[in-house]
Design an enzyme around this catalytic site. Sequence first.
Site, PDB file in Angstrom:
ATOM      1  N   LYS A  57       0.807  -1.222   0.000  1.00 50.30           N
ATOM      2  CA  LYS A  57       0.000   0.000   0.000  1.00 50.30           C
ATOM      3  C   LYS A  57       0.844   1.277   0.000  1.00 50.30           C
ATOM      4  O   LYS A  57       0.380   2.335  -0.454  1.00 50.30           O
ATOM      5  CB  LYS A  57      -0.924   0.011   1.218  1.00 50.30           C
ATOM      6  CG  LYS A  57      -2.026  -1.033   1.201  1.00 50.30           C
ATOM      7  CD  LYS A  57      -3.145  -0.659   0.265  1.00 50.30           C
ATOM      8  CE  LYS A  57      -4.353  -1.555   0.445  1.00 50.30           C
ATOM      9  NZ  LYS A  57      -5.468  -1.166  -0.430  1.00 50.30           N
ATOM     10  N   SER A  82      -8.931  -0.616   6.579  1.00 51.44           N
ATOM     11  CA  SER A  82      -8.872  -1.580   7.679  1.00 51.44           C
ATOM     12  C   SER A  82      -7.483  -1.661   8.274  1.00 51.44           C
ATOM     13  O   SER A  82      -7.286  -2.287   9.305  1.00 51.44           O
ATOM     14  CB  SER A  82      -9.283  -2.973   7.184  1.00 51.44           C
ATOM     15  OG  SER A  82      -8.359  -3.449   6.225  1.00 51.44           O
ATOM     16  N   GLU A 208      -9.393 -14.073  -4.010  1.00 53.88           N
ATOM     17  CA  GLU A 208     -10.197 -13.519  -2.926  1.00 53.88           C
ATOM     18  C   GLU A 208     -10.432 -14.577  -1.850  1.00 53.88           C
ATOM     19  O   GLU A 208     -10.329 -15.781  -2.117  1.00 53.88           O
ATOM     20  CB  GLU A 208     -11.573 -13.091  -3.455  1.00 53.88           C
ATOM     21  CG  GLU A 208     -11.543 -11.957  -4.449  1.00 53.88           C
ATOM     22  CD  GLU A 208     -12.940 -11.610  -4.945  1.00 53.88           C
ATOM     23  OE1 GLU A 208     -13.402 -10.505  -4.646  1.00 53.88           O
ATOM     24  OE2 GLU A 208     -13.558 -12.453  -5.620  1.00 53.88           O
ATOM     25  N   GLY A 212     -15.745 -13.658   0.585  1.00 55.67           N
ATOM     26  CA  GLY A 212     -15.937 -12.356  -0.039  1.00 55.67           C
ATOM     27  C   GLY A 212     -15.562 -12.348  -1.492  1.00 55.67           C
ATOM     28  O   GLY A 212     -14.605 -11.680  -1.891  1.00 55.67           O
ATOM     29  N   ASP A 214     -16.802 -11.005  -4.188  1.00 48.54           N
ATOM     30  CA  ASP A 214     -17.517 -10.006  -4.991  1.00 48.54           C
ATOM     31  C   ASP A 214     -16.815  -9.750  -6.321  1.00 48.54           C
ATOM     32  O   ASP A 214     -17.469  -9.523  -7.341  1.00 48.54           O
ATOM     33  CB  ASP A 214     -17.656  -8.696  -4.208  1.00 48.54           C
ATOM     34  CG  ASP A 214     -16.322  -8.143  -3.758  1.00 48.54           C
ATOM     35  OD1 ASP A 214     -15.883  -7.119  -4.301  1.00 48.54           O
ATOM     36  OD2 ASP A 214     -15.704  -8.746  -2.863  1.00 48.54           O
ATOM     37  N   SER A 308       1.354  -9.662  -0.402  1.00 49.71           N
ATOM     38  CA  SER A 308       0.990  -8.244  -0.366  1.00 49.71           C
ATOM     39  C   SER A 308       1.256  -7.524   0.949  1.00 49.71           C
ATOM     40  O   SER A 308       1.339  -6.297   0.970  1.00 49.71           O
ATOM     41  CB  SER A 308      -0.484  -8.069  -0.756  1.00 49.71           C
ATOM     42  OG  SER A 308      -1.327  -8.778   0.126  1.00 49.71           O
TER      43      SER A 308
END
Length: 324
Positions: A57, A82, A208, A212, A214, A308
């Site tokens: 990030k 989060s 994923e 979750g 999606d 990650s």
Amino acid sequence: MTVSLRVPTFEDVKVAASRISGEAHRTPVLTSRTANAKAGGELFFKAENLQRAGAFKFRGAYNAVSALSPEARRKGVVAFSSGNHAQALAYAATLLGAPSVIVMPKDAPEIKIAATRGYGAEVVFFDRYKDDRDAIARSISEERGMSLIPPFDHPDIIAGQGTAALELIDEVGQLDILIVPLGGGGLLAGCALSAKALSPGCRVIGVEPEAGNDGQRSLEKGEVVRIAPPKSIADGALTTYVGDHNFPILQAKVDAIVTVSDAQLVSTMRFLAERMKVIVEPTGCLGAAAALNGVVDCAGKRVGIVLSGGNVDLKALSGFFADA
């Protein structure tokens, strides 16, 4: 949408690479003969768990804050997260002289809350199962004149995250498969831009948590699917939808999205800790879990995997292993 829809390209990734050079770590690429034997292919792990602030990030956050005007930086930045984007944006803002406010779920890992504050941010809490984090962040942005920089649905964030795959392919060469964790889609979209530009024959696969999916459902339906807040140990991938800026890239450049279970994440965390001597958080293990558990067929392939992030509380880590 929080910003006008400007879908980034690989040219934006190259600009981001220039902006973050000397600030973001060029993280190592790890290999393991044991992992290769387990997956049946040649695996290259991009260790973003060793990035500044403990996750990929930082790349997007530093790129996004760097792109702001001096006046916008003076007023500061706000985000919802989060944990990993929270820490990264707080750190990047401090390095660039900008104040920051981070809207975080009250059940975020304590280590991530403490780190976010330690990097200089003001933390505002919300209930992820009741409150609208977007609305809270937008309200703060409007009241204080701060720039809203969301964790994944922003062109400069996407471009910054894509530098991870750019570096990986630059170091190891052409790949047959690139496997990337998927939460809101910033990392996957950015890495897909790099992979398809630098290694055109590479299949890009997002991963994923089972609870979750999606993103998987969105690709299947051809439009962004929103789900109820999922529950998984992969706290960094508990998003309820992929971003508007990300989805066109996912549609055009991602070949498949798969899922893994929490049990597979725990076994992968253990493998990485015991056999490769690296600590990776559950979300960071999504790609590795897909490769090491046969969810993605890696037999005879050169496979890049993005680890990650590594921001996991050691008490939580020991708890995962004790329950396994």
